[in-house]
Structure formats: C-alpha cells, structure tokens
Design a protein around this motif. Structure first.
Motif, mmCIF file in Angstrom:
data_model
loop_
_atom_site.group_PDB
_atom_site.id
_atom_site.type_symbol
_atom_site.label_atom_id
_atom_site.label_comp_id
_atom_site.label_asym_id
_atom_site.label_seq_id
_atom_site.Cartn_x
_atom_site.Cartn_y
_atom_site.Cartn_z
ATOM 1 N N LYS A 302 -11.910 -1.620 0.671
ATOM 2 C CA LYS A 302 -11.511 -0.706 1.740
ATOM 3 C C LYS A 302 -10.046 -0.935 2.062
ATOM 4 O O LYS A 302 -9.456 -1.968 1.712
ATOM 5 C CB LYS A 302 -12.369 -0.935 2.986
ATOM 6 C CG LYS A 302 -12.312 -2.349 3.541
ATOM 7 C CD LYS A 302 -13.250 -2.514 4.721
ATOM 8 C CE LYS A 302 -13.183 -3.947 5.265
ATOM 9 N NZ LYS A 302 -14.102 -4.123 6.420
ATOM 10 N N LEU A 303 -9.464 0.052 2.721
ATOM 11 C CA LEU A 303 -8.074 -0.059 3.111
ATOM 12 C C LEU A 303 -7.908 -1.088 4.223
ATOM 13 O O LEU A 303 -8.813 -1.322 5.025
ATOM 14 C CB LEU A 303 -7.559 1.305 3.594
ATOM 15 C CG LEU A 303 -7.444 2.404 2.519
ATOM 16 C CD1 LEU A 303 -7.094 3.734 3.170
ATOM 17 C CD2 LEU A 303 -6.406 2.022 1.475
ATOM 18 N N GLY A 304 -6.734 -1.687 4.255
ATOM 19 C CA GLY A 304 -6.447 -2.673 5.300
ATOM 20 C C GLY A 304 -6.115 -4.013 4.705
ATOM 21 O O GLY A 304 -6.120 -4.206 3.490
ATOM 22 N N GLY A 305 -5.780 -4.936 5.560
ATOM 23 C CA GLY A 305 -5.423 -6.268 5.077
ATOM 24 C C GLY A 305 -5.461 -7.277 6.201
ATOM 25 O O GLY A 305 -5.946 -7.001 7.304
ATOM 26 N N LYS A 306 -4.968 -8.456 5.898
ATOM 27 C CA LYS A 306 -4.930 -9.532 6.889
ATOM 28 C C LYS A 306 -3.561 -10.189 6.836
ATOM 29 O O LYS A 306 -2.876 -10.172 5.812
ATOM 30 C CB LYS A 306 -6.027 -10.563 6.603
ATOM 31 C CG LYS A 306 -5.883 -11.269 5.266
ATOM 32 C CD LYS A 306 -6.978 -12.311 5.081
ATOM 33 C CE LYS A 306 -6.805 -13.042 3.739
ATOM 34 N NZ LYS A 306 -7.833 -14.082 3.565
ATOM 35 N N ASN A 420 -5.245 -4.001 0.768
ATOM 36 C CA ASN A 420 -5.238 -2.747 0.013
ATOM 37 C C ASN A 420 -4.468 -1.682 0.792
ATOM 38 O O ASN A 420 -4.838 -1.333 1.922
ATOM 39 C CB ASN A 420 -6.674 -2.275 -0.251
ATOM 40 C CG ASN A 420 -7.439 -3.252 -1.125
ATOM 41 O OD1 ASN A 420 -6.904 -3.760 -2.099
ATOM 42 N ND2 ASN A 420 -8.694 -3.507 -0.789
ATOM 43 N N MET A 421 -3.436 -1.174 0.176
ATOM 44 C CA MET A 421 -2.596 -0.160 0.795
ATOM 45 C C MET A 421 -2.689 1.126 -0.018
ATOM 46 O O MET A 421 -2.785 1.104 -1.251
ATOM 47 C CB MET A 421 -1.132 -0.622 0.855
ATOM 48 C CG MET A 421 -0.942 -1.994 1.495
ATOM 49 S SD MET A 421 -1.462 -2.043 3.203
ATOM 50 C CE MET A 421 -1.388 -3.826 3.536
ATOM 51 N N ARG A 426 -6.785 6.354 -3.913
ATOM 52 C CA ARG A 426 -5.881 5.545 -4.728
ATOM 53 C C ARG A 426 -5.257 4.489 -3.832
ATOM 54 O O ARG A 426 -4.566 4.824 -2.859
ATOM 55 C CB ARG A 426 -4.800 6.415 -5.369
ATOM 56 C CG ARG A 426 -3.873 5.629 -6.283
ATOM 57 C CD ARG A 426 -2.884 6.554 -6.974
ATOM 58 N NE ARG A 426 -1.956 5.832 -7.812
ATOM 59 C CZ ARG A 426 -2.206 5.439 -9.057
ATOM 60 N NH1 ARG A 426 -3.374 5.714 -9.588
ATOM 61 N NH2 ARG A 426 -1.308 4.790 -9.767
ATOM 62 N N MET A 427 -5.483 3.244 -4.143
ATOM 63 C CA MET A 427 -4.963 2.151 -3.338
ATOM 64 C C MET A 427 -4.438 1.045 -4.237
ATOM 65 O O MET A 427 -4.747 0.994 -5.434
ATOM 66 C CB MET A 427 -6.047 1.616 -2.389
ATOM 67 C CG MET A 427 -7.272 1.053 -3.068
ATOM 68 S SD MET A 427 -8.567 0.558 -1.896
ATOM 69 C CE MET A 427 -9.111 2.140 -1.260
ATOM 70 N N GLN A 428 -3.672 0.151 -3.641
ATOM 71 C CA GLN A 428 -3.070 -0.947 -4.393
ATOM 72 C C GLN A 428 -3.061 -2.185 -3.519
ATOM 73 O O GLN A 428 -2.747 -2.103 -2.326
ATOM 74 C CB GLN A 428 -1.642 -0.593 -4.819
ATOM 75 C CG GLN A 428 -0.927 -1.700 -5.585
ATOM 76 C CD GLN A 428 0.509 -1.334 -5.923
ATOM 77 O OE1 GLN A 428 1.023 -0.337 -5.437
ATOM 78 N NE2 GLN A 428 1.154 -2.148 -6.744
ATOM 79 N N TYR A 429 -3.398 -3.315 -4.145
ATOM 80 C CA TYR A 429 -3.333 -4.583 -3.409
ATOM 81 C C TYR A 429 -1.876 -5.065 -3.434
ATOM 82 O O TYR A 429 -1.292 -5.242 -4.502
ATOM 83 C CB TYR A 429 -4.237 -5.631 -4.056
ATOM 84 C CG TYR A 429 -4.302 -6.922 -3.253
ATOM 85 C CD1 TYR A 429 -5.269 -7.108 -2.286
ATOM 86 C CD2 TYR A 429 -3.371 -7.944 -3.476
ATOM 87 C CE1 TYR A 429 -5.331 -8.275 -1.546
ATOM 88 C CE2 TYR A 429 -3.420 -9.115 -2.749
ATOM 89 C CZ TYR A 429 -4.399 -9.275 -1.785
ATOM 90 O OH TYR A 429 -4.452 -10.429 -1.045
ATOM 91 N N THR A 430 -1.290 -5.249 -2.256
ATOM 92 C CA THR A 430 0.102 -5.668 -2.174
ATOM 93 C C THR A 430 0.340 -6.340 -0.833
ATOM 94 O O THR A 430 -0.601 -6.522 -0.035
ATOM 95 C CB THR A 430 1.040 -4.458 -2.346
ATOM 96 O OG1 THR A 430 2.385 -4.917 -2.413
ATOM 97 C CG2 THR A 430 0.885 -3.476 -1.199
#
Length: 514
Positions: A302-306, A420-421, A426-430
């Motif tokens: 899912k979108l989002g991060g920490k 995940n952004m 379509r998303m990318q881990y960054t």
C-alpha cells in the motif's frame, strides 16, 4: 533447602507443560534415537502384528490339540475300563479269581496300559497287573473326576523301578449287576503319548511361528521400505527446494493418496519456481532487498511509509551532456551499464540499496529497507570505493584510447520518509524528505572526482574518527534559510582505507576473470 527448591521447580514445570515426566521416562527418551526412519516403524508394526497373530494362532492350535488328545484318551480309557467291567462281571459274581487274572493280564499286552485292577465291592483286590495309584479304591473315588455318570478319572505321577518319573491317568468304573455294585475296575493309562504329542505340537507350532515371524520381519522391512520410499522422495525434494533447486520434481506417478501428495508437491514447486523467477526478474528493476520485502508481503502493499534515520548518496557523471554528444548512443549505454554495475557492487559491500538510476545519476540509500546502525559510515566508505573504482577504470580507458569518465558524489544523512510512493496502479519504494533533497543538491556543487558531505555528517560520532575531510565551502540552497557548510572527503583513516584497497582488488580480479 536445595531439595525443596528443586521440587518447586519440577512442580512449576509440570504446571506449565501440563505433563508429568518421571525420571524413568526421561531416561527412555535419552536412550531413544533422535530420528527413527519410518520404514523401521512400519516394519516394527507389521512384525508385531504378524508375531501377535502367529502366537495367538499357536495358542489356539495347542489348546485345541490338547483338548482333542485328552478326549481321545478319555474315550479310549472309558472304552477299556467299561470292557473290563463287562468281562469281569460274571467272574466277580462267581468268585473266579483265576479267570479274572487272565482277563486282567490280557490288557497288559497294550504298551500304553500301565496296569489294571479288579476290586471287590468292599475294595479288596481280586486281580491285578502292573502299577496302581493307591490300594484303597474308596479313597481313590474321592480324588477322581467324573467323565460320565459311571466313569471316573484320576491323574497321578510316580517313579518306576528304574527311577523314571511316570505320568499316568487311571480310569475307574463300578461293576454293576442289576443296579447293585458288585465290584470296581481300574485301568491305568500312560500319559507319555499325550505329553509327547502335546510337546510335539508345541514344538511344531513354535517352529512355524518363529519361521513366520522371521519371514514377517523380512517381508515387513521390504514392505516398509517400499511404502516409505515415496516419503523419502518427498524429503529429498523438500531438501532440494530448501537449497534453492526449484526445478526439482518427483517423477513417480501413483493413483493413491501419496500420488495426490506428490502432485500437490510438484504444483507447489512450480509455484515456488514462478515466484523465484518473478522475484529474480523483479530484483533487476528494484533492489533485491526491496523485491524480497515486497514478495514476502504481497497482501500488505500500500502507499505510504515510515520515518527512518538513513543516508542518501547521489553519484553522477561530470560533463555527461558533452560526452553524449561525442559518443554513439550504444557506447554511452554500454558505458553507463558498466559504471552502474560497479556502483551496485560497491553498494552491496556496504549494505547499500540502489534506489534508482536517473539518466547518468545513481541514487543509493543506506539504512533502509533493512536497519543498519552503521549506515552513515557505510555510505561514506562506499563513496570512497566508488571513486577508487572510477580512477582504476579511467586509467584503463585512457590506455585504450577512450574518454575518461569522472563522477561527483554528494552524501547526507538524517530523517527520511521511506515507503511506497506513487499511485495505486504504479508505485515505487523510495525515500523522500529534506535530507534527501540536500544530498541531491550536494552532488551538484561537487567538482570532478570529489565527495561532498555535510558538516553534521563529518562530526557524527560514527564517522568523525574514521574519515579524513577538509572544509569545502558554505553554500546557499533554495528553500534553506541558513548557509550549509560542506566538507570534501579525501580518504578514510589508514585501517579503513586498506580495507577499501583490498575490496577494490577483489572487484577488479573478478572483472578480469569474468
């Protein structure tokens, strides 16, 4: 006191596990092997079943044989004693003792008859031959067991004149004349034949049982091996899959439950192979660590991060635009692939992750997605190794008449948002954040072959004693109110620099072998 403490500890263990383990049980567990093959277990079970069946069958046969032999003896003895009673009736009434002796002695011709006696109604012996159990016929009746309403039997043992123990059975019947008892007849039969027949039967049954048990053990072992072979095949297959051989398949075809299990395993192996192939292909587009994390948590994408503490490194080629104008596109692509491959190798050595390639620029992050307490120094050391690799490669390029390539690197550390952004499709881990933006700005102010880092990174306790750096310049960056003091990293301290040189040599040697 120690004993009470030990008892309390044992009691607590019993309450916790819900099981009572006696010392003898613990001893048996120690004696048992840690692994018992299933073929042995199957062989043991089959052997126990065969042995139990043969033992029970043997006992039944022996019991039936004993009953049959006993009935035969009883029938024979009853017939003999009744015949003697009928033959002796008139002779007893006429008190013809001589004829009684002749009749009694005629019975002695049978080798299985030990003796015969004719008594008067008072118990006096009128005629006798062979051996007697006792002389008092009336006492003998008290010990006797009735066969029918007229015939009785008594078992007894005695030693013969040679001192050999004799096992005998005596049959008794009264001599009746018009419902009046006028005498008694006793015939003693040798039980040796019955005992011998019983022993012979037991020996035969025992030998047959032992033979069947041995055959059962051998058959059970091979049957157990046969039945357990598919399980061993599954074990070999699971070990192969565990070792990374996802192409391993079980070729055996069966139409039973094990066949269904084999088909299920092969289907699972196909799934694992596909997952491995997808993960391998996926890791070519993103970091292998990120790919593994995504593949292991497919249901939680899912979108989002920490927020994390991490370090970002940006490295790009100086004068790439002019270089692109001088060289064909194919050569530019080969050059980028070569240098990016070495940057990837250097990053892996220091637990870095290639976040993305942006034209001629590579973005490497340290400390995510896996935590790394040394991410700050690892990023600095990785930058030094990259520049040393570039120096060595440029020497070779100059020798072969090609244009040298120079990199500039910027490094910054701080709080970042990792995750995940993008969009749901379509998303990318960054990683994103002010610290990342600053690292991106730093590499643009660096000159050819320079490594520029921030002041707070130089003075970080994890870095300051292990690097050699000099103040570079203070720069003003858009969006940042205060000027940013930067340092130019020249090398590491001697011990760490020697490690860098050793890693450099290993990478170049592998390149020559390849």
């Amino acid at each position: 006191m120690e004993q009470e403490t030990r008892q309390e500890t044992d009691a607590q263990a019993i309450v916790t596990t819900g099981q009572v383990t006696t010392p003898s049980a613990r001893g048996w567990k120690v004696l048992l092997p840690r692994h018992i093959p299933i073929s042995y277990k199957l062989a043991l079970i089959l052997t126990l079943l065969i042995s139990s069946g043969m033992v029970i069958l043997g006992l039944i046969i022996v019991s039936n044989q004993s009953q049959v032999l006993g009935k035969q003896i009883n029938d024979f003895g009853r017939a003999m004693v009744n015949q003697l009673a009928d033959s002796s009736k008139e002779l007893v009434l006429s008190d013809d003792t001589l004829s009684l002796m002749v009749v009694v002695n005629n019975l002695k011709t049978n080798e299985n008859i030990l003796g015969a006696v004719v008594y008067s109604h008072k118990g006096d012996i009128l005629a006798q031959t062979g051996r007697l159990p006792v002389h008092d016929i009336l006492k003998l009746y008290n010990r006797a067991t009735p066969i029918d309403e007229n015939t009785y039997t008594v078992n007894w043992t005695d030693y013969d004149p040679q001192g050999k123990l004799t096992d005998a059975i005596s049959f008794i019947t009264p001599i009746r004349y018009q419902k009046t008892i006028v005498g008694h007849v006793l015939v003693t039969y040798n039980r040796a034949a019955l005992t011998y027949a019983q022993r012979n039967t037991v020996s035969t049954i025992f030998a047959a049982t032992l033979f069947m048990i041995l055959m059962g053990i051998i058959s059970a072992y091979f049957i157990g091996k046969r039945l357990s072979q598919p399980i061993y095949n599954l074990m070999d297959a699971s070990r192969a899959i565990h070792n990374g051989n996802f192409n391993y398949r079980i070729s055996e075809r069966r139409n039973d439950e094990i066949g269904y299990l084999i088909n299920a395993f092969n289907s699972m192996a196909n799934g694992l192979l596909e997952k491995h192939q997808v993960e391998s292909a996926f890791s070519r587009f993103v970091s292998s660590k990120v790919a593994k994390q995504i593949m292991d948590n497919l249901n939680q994408i899912k979108l989002g991060g920490k927020r994390v503490q991490a370090t970002a490194l940006f490295a790009d080629i100086v004068g790439f635009t002019s270089l692109s104008e001088k060289l064909p596109a194919e050569e530019i692509a080969l050059m980028l692939n070569e240098y990016f491959s070495y940057i990837d190798m250097a990053s892996r050595l220091y637990r870095g992750v290639i976040d993305k390639y942006m034209g001629d620029c590579a973005m490497v992050i340290f400390g995510v997605p896996e935590e790394d307490p040394d991410h700050k120094f690892n990023a600095v050391a990785c930058a030094v190794l990259i520049q040393r690799l570039v120096d060595e490669l440029n020497q070779e390029r100059v020798r072969t008449g090609r244009y040298p390539v120079y990199f500039r690197i910027g490094i910054n550390s701080g709080e970042m948002l990792a995750g995940n952004m993008g969009s749901q499709d379509r998303m990318q881990y960054t990683v994103v954040g002010e610290a990342v933006n600053l690292a991106s700005r730093l590499h643009t102010v660096a000159d050819s072959g320079q490594i520029v880092i921030t002041e707070h990174l130089v003075h970080d306790p994890d870095v300051t004693d292990r690097v050699i750096a000099e103040q570079h310049q203070s720069i003003r960056l858009r969006g940042i109110a205060e000027p940013v003091t930067t340092y130019m990293l020249t090398s590491l301290v001697e011990a760490d620099q020697q490690i860098i040189e050793s890693q450099l040599g290993d990478i170049l040697r592998k390149r020559k072998v390849a």
